[in-house]
Design a protein around this motif. Structure first.
Motif, PDB file in Angstrom:
ATOM      1  N   LEU A  76       0.831  -1.207   0.000  1.00 32.57           N
ATOM      2  CA  LEU A  76       0.000   0.000   0.000  1.00 32.57           C
ATOM      3  C   LEU A  76       0.866   1.258   0.000  1.00 32.57           C
ATOM      4  O   LEU A  76       0.548   2.255  -0.664  1.00 32.57           O
ATOM      5  N   MET A  77       1.966   1.232   0.741  1.00 36.39           N
ATOM      6  CA  MET A  77       2.908   2.357   0.718  1.00 36.39           C
ATOM      7  C   MET A  77       3.481   2.546  -0.684  1.00 36.39           C
ATOM      8  O   MET A  77       3.551   3.662  -1.206  1.00 36.39           O
ATOM      9  N   TYR A  78       3.882   1.430  -1.268  1.00 38.79           N
ATOM     10  CA  TYR A  78       4.444   1.433  -2.622  1.00 38.79           C
ATOM     11  C   TYR A  78       3.474   2.086  -3.600  1.00 38.79           C
ATOM     12  O   TYR A  78       3.832   2.936  -4.409  1.00 38.79           O
ATOM     13  N   ALA A  79       2.200   1.682  -3.509  1.00 33.88           N
ATOM     14  CA  ALA A  79       1.193   2.209  -4.430  1.00 33.88           C
ATOM     15  C   ALA A  79       0.994   3.703  -4.237  1.00 33.88           C
ATOM     16  O   ALA A  79       0.843   4.457  -5.205  1.00 33.88           O
ATOM     17  N   GLN A  80       0.981   4.170  -2.989  1.00 34.61           N
ATOM     18  CA  GLN A  80       0.802   5.600  -2.736  1.00 34.61           C
ATOM     19  C   GLN A  80       1.959   6.417  -3.309  1.00 34.61           C
ATOM     20  O   GLN A  80       1.744   7.481  -3.901  1.00 34.61           O
ATOM     21  N   ALA A  81       3.168   5.935  -3.119  1.00 31.95           N
ATOM     22  CA  ALA A  81       4.326   6.657  -3.645  1.00 31.95           C
ATOM     23  C   ALA A  81       4.281   6.713  -5.169  1.00 31.95           C
ATOM     24  O   ALA A  81       4.512   7.763  -5.784  1.00 31.95           O
ATOM     25  N   ARG A  82       3.971   5.601  -5.784  1.00 32.03           N
ATOM     26  CA  ARG A  82       3.891   5.549  -7.244  1.00 32.03           C
ATOM     27  C   ARG A  82       2.825   6.515  -7.765  1.00 32.03           C
ATOM     28  O   ARG A  82       3.055   7.279  -8.701  1.00 32.03           O
ATOM     29  N   ARG A  83       1.655   6.491  -7.137  1.00 34.12           N
ATOM     30  CA  ARG A  83       0.568   7.371  -7.583  1.00 34.12           C
ATOM     31  C   ARG A  83       0.951   8.838  -7.434  1.00 34.12           C
ATOM     32  O   ARG A  83       0.585   9.673  -8.262  1.00 34.12           O
ATOM     33  N   GLY A  84       1.679   9.145  -6.367  1.00 36.35           N
ATOM     34  CA  GLY A  84       2.108  10.528  -6.169  1.00 36.35           C
ATOM     35  C   GLY A  84       2.975  11.026  -7.309  1.00 36.35           C
ATOM     36  O   GLY A  84       2.795  12.144  -7.809  1.00 36.35           O
ATOM     37  N   CYS A  85       3.906  10.192  -7.735  1.00 36.90           N
ATOM     38  CA  CYS A  85       4.795  10.583  -8.842  1.00 36.90           C
ATOM     39  C   CYS A  85       4.032  10.681 -10.157  1.00 36.90           C
ATOM     40  O   CYS A  85       4.212  11.637 -10.925  1.00 36.90           O
ATOM     41  N   LEU A  86       3.169   9.705 -10.422  1.00 35.42           N
ATOM     42  CA  LEU A  86       2.451   9.696 -11.688  1.00 35.42           C
ATOM     43  C   LEU A  86       1.450  10.840 -11.784  1.00 35.42           C
ATOM     44  O   LEU A  86       1.222  11.384 -12.859  1.00 35.42           O
TER      45      LEU A  86
END
Length: 281
Positions: free
Chosen positions: A96-106
């Protein structure tokens, strides 16, 4: 079939602190946090290793490979919960952390680049800022050698709103030995041509490898037919995008599509609008 990781968040949450970790991790940025707007002459290996990167930032007018455009932190309660968790639950919280970080960049990438970066030769590199358990991450912009390439182009100018000026659009791709595909102009010998982007819906769709592959292939085949003006057996559809469970998590589910020549003979010219006519050889 072309398949590439468009964005990767590297690193994993650090140690588990059962007794001392609070309900929320600190909002204080780690010591190695890069400055937004800083440029770095960093190689691909170090870029994938997370921040802090070796060396020091350089002027964005000097030779460099990466430009930091966002620093963020995932939900602080989520980061704390991930650090307290064990076993399978820890894996879930870290994902879930991974997904949040990725979404932030995208989410920030189109505004930074000034357009749809999927249709250009740029990529987004996202990495944890050590210690990863703090939940802070950095997002950097790079120009890549090819659609499936992890090799960066050395630049002497900023990528901020660079897509508005043109010149970074994808044209064609050619085999680059053992390095996969490399971008090339369509007036040079090449193996395929960019036909557009295709996004799988709905957002946050669950990962299903078989369904994802067939859907992306079908979507890109439709784009190729429209781009060429006919259905052909001497061209095949290919795509670049999030094809693994790891890459799918938190992605924007968008694929870059290509019309690739079916045989070994190179193309020499664009296939756009050729219909049923001869391929440009």
């Amino acid at each position: 079939m072309l398949a590439a990781v468009t964005v990767a968040v590297v690193g994993v949450v650090g140690g588990v602190y059962w007794l001392t970790l609070p309900e929320k991790v600190s909002a204080e940025r780690p010591k190695g946090t890069p400055a937004v707007g800083s440029c770095w002459n960093v190689d691909e290996g170090h870029a994938a290793g997370g921040f802090p990167w070796p060396g020091a930032p350089v002027a964005c007018t000097a030779p460099h490979t990466a430009e930091v455009f966002l620093v963020g932190q995932v939900d602080r309660e989520l980061a704390a919960k991930a650090a307290r968790s064990k076993g399978d639950d820890a894996k879930v919280q870290q994902a879930l952390m991974y997904a949040q970080a990725r979404r932030g960049c995208l989410a920030a990438a189109p505004m930074f680049f000034g357009g749809d970066w999927h249709a250009s030769r740029v990529q987004v590199v996202a990495a944890w800022i050590k210690p990863a358990g703090s939940g802070f991450f950095g997002c950097a912009a790079v120009e890549a050698v090819g659609p499936a390439s992890k090799r960066f182009v050395t630049r002497t100018g900023s990528l901020r709103e660079a897509l508005k000026a043109g010149g970074l659009g994808i044209e064609c791709v050619a085999r680059d030995g053992d390095n996969g595909m490399a971008y090339t102009p369509c007036d040079r010998p090449h193996d395929g041509e960019f036909t557009g982007t295709y996004t799988i819906t709905p957002p946050n769709a669950p990962y299903d490898a078989a369904k994802l592959g067939s859907t992306a292939t079908s979507g890109c085949a439709g784009l190729a037919t429209s781009y060429v003006g006919a259905t052909r057996t001497d061209l095949r559809a290919a795509y670049v995008g999030p094809t693994s469970a790891n890459d799918w998590l938190g992605s924007d589910q968008t694929f870059a599509c290509y019309a690739m020549v079916a045989g070994a003979e190179k193309l020499r010219g664009s296939v756009k609008g050729i219909g049923a006519g001869p391929l440009p050889r």
